[in-house]
Design a protein around this motif. Structure first.
Motif, PDB file in Angstrom:
ATOM      1  N   LYS A  48      88.204  51.200  44.393  1.00  7.29           N
ATOM      2  CA  LYS A  48      88.907  51.866  45.435  1.00  7.29           C
ATOM      3  C   LYS A  48      88.560  53.516  45.153  1.00  7.29           C
ATOM      4  N   PRO A  49      88.302  54.086  46.204  1.00  9.77           N
ATOM      5  CA  PRO A  49      87.838  55.520  46.204  1.00  9.77           C
ATOM      6  C   PRO A  49      89.167  56.458  45.480  1.00  9.77           C
ATOM      7  N   HIS A  50      88.788  57.364  44.541  1.00  9.86           N
ATOM      8  CA  HIS A  50      89.713  58.151  43.773  1.00  9.86           C
ATOM      9  C   HIS A  50      88.856  59.426  43.415  1.00  9.86           C
ATOM     10  N   PHE A  51      89.399  60.481  43.793  1.00 12.59           N
ATOM     11  CA  PHE A  51      88.589  61.857  43.759  1.00 12.59           C
ATOM     12  C   PHE A  51      88.598  62.004  42.264  1.00 12.59           C
ATOM     13  N   ILE A  52      89.440  61.957  41.336  1.00 15.42           N
ATOM     14  CA  ILE A  52      89.183  62.130  39.921  1.00 15.42           C
ATOM     15  C   ILE A  52      88.261  61.226  39.176  1.00 15.42           C
ATOM     16  N   GLY A  53      88.115  59.687  39.888  1.00 11.15           N
ATOM     17  CA  GLY A  53      86.834  58.880  39.352  1.00 11.15           C
ATOM     18  C   GLY A  53      85.664  59.649  39.512  1.00 11.15           C
ATOM     19  N   TYR A  54      85.429  60.075  40.676  1.00 19.38           N
ATOM     20  CA  TYR A  54      84.168  60.650  41.280  1.00 19.38           C
ATOM     21  C   TYR A  54      83.968  61.956  40.401  1.00 19.38           C
ATOM     22  N   ASP A  72      86.105  76.845  43.392  1.00 17.04           N
ATOM     23  CA  ASP A  72      85.056  76.594  44.168  1.00 17.04           C
ATOM     24  C   ASP A  72      84.388  75.278  43.891  1.00 17.04           C
ATOM     25  N   GLU A  73      83.880  75.129  42.594  1.00 18.97           N
ATOM     26  CA  GLU A  73      83.247  73.825  42.172  1.00 18.97           C
ATOM     27  C   GLU A  73      83.863  72.456  42.812  1.00 18.97           C
ATOM     28  N   LYS A  74      85.308  72.562  42.407  1.00 21.36           N
ATOM     29  CA  LYS A  74      86.108  71.416  42.623  1.00 21.36           C
ATOM     30  C   LYS A  74      86.156  71.038  44.054  1.00 21.36           C
ATOM     31  N   LYS A  75      86.287  72.419  45.008  1.00 23.92           N
ATOM     32  CA  LYS A  75      86.310  72.076  46.547  1.00 23.92           C
ATOM     33  C   LYS A  75      85.126  71.713  46.959  1.00 23.92           C
ATOM     34  N   ALA A  76      84.051  72.070  46.383  1.00 23.53           N
ATOM     35  CA  ALA A  76      82.624  71.504  46.956  1.00 23.53           C
ATOM     36  C   ALA A  76      82.645  69.781  46.387  1.00 23.53           C
ATOM     37  N   LEU A  77      82.959  69.614  45.205  1.00 22.28           N
ATOM     38  CA  LEU A  77      82.972  68.251  44.790  1.00 22.28           C
ATOM     39  C   LEU A  77      83.925  67.315  45.775  1.00 22.28           C
ATOM     40  N   ARG A  78      84.866  67.970  46.459  1.00 22.05           N
ATOM     41  CA  ARG A  78      85.808  67.254  47.246  1.00 22.05           C
ATOM     42  C   ARG A  78      85.166  66.951  48.461  1.00 22.05           C
ATOM     43  N   GLU A  79      84.410  67.984  48.871  1.00 25.29           N
ATOM     44  CA  GLU A  79      83.671  67.864  50.299  1.00 25.29           C
ATOM     45  C   GLU A  79      82.535  66.699  50.128  1.00 25.29           C
ATOM     46  N   ARG A  80      81.974  66.681  49.044  1.00 31.17           N
ATOM     47  CA  ARG A  80      80.922  65.615  48.899  1.00 31.17           C
ATOM     48  C   ARG A  80      81.663  64.065  48.700  1.00 31.17           C
TER      49      ARG A  80
END
Length: 115
Positions: A48-54, A72-80
């Motif tokens: 199951k997709p979970h941002f923290i897991g990513y 900003d790094e976290k925002k960029a990772l969220r987009e990916r």
């Protein structure tokens, strides 16, 4: 002998099991795939997709603590992450695996990989 997935910082036995279901059986294989491709495979295999897991995976592959991602790094990772999740959801193999999971059937994602 190859190092297990759980030898990577932040990744424990549960992550190692999820990787095994996705056909990723060593830390080196995970490093070679990179975070984005590996996470896409995890999703295709039914994780199951979970941002923290990513981002735990991203940080671990960089040798950083899991909670080191900010601003900003976290925002960029969220987009990916959102892009990986959207692409995985549209995969025919992913849809079939989701339907089988709903029926209580666990499949091996490698059976669906194209050669």
């Amino acid at each position: 002998m190859t190092d297990p997935v759980s030898s990577i910082r932040n990744l424990g036995p549960a992550y190692e099991d999820a990787c095994a279901r996705a056909g990723i059986h060593s830390a080196q294989e995970l490093r070679d795939l990179g975070a984005d491709e590996a996470y896409a495979r995890l999703l295709t295999a039914g994780t199951k997709p979970h941002f923290i897991g990513y981002y735990v995976l991203v940080m671990g592959l960089q040798g950083r603590p899991w909670n080191d991602c900010k601003g900003d790094e976290k925002k960029a990772l969220r987009e990916r992450f959102d892009l990986i999740k959207a692409n995985a959801r549209s995969s025919p193999a992913s849809q079939m695996i989701s339907e089988l999971d709903a029926l209580g059937v666990r499949v091996n994602v490698q059976d669906f990989e194209q050669t």
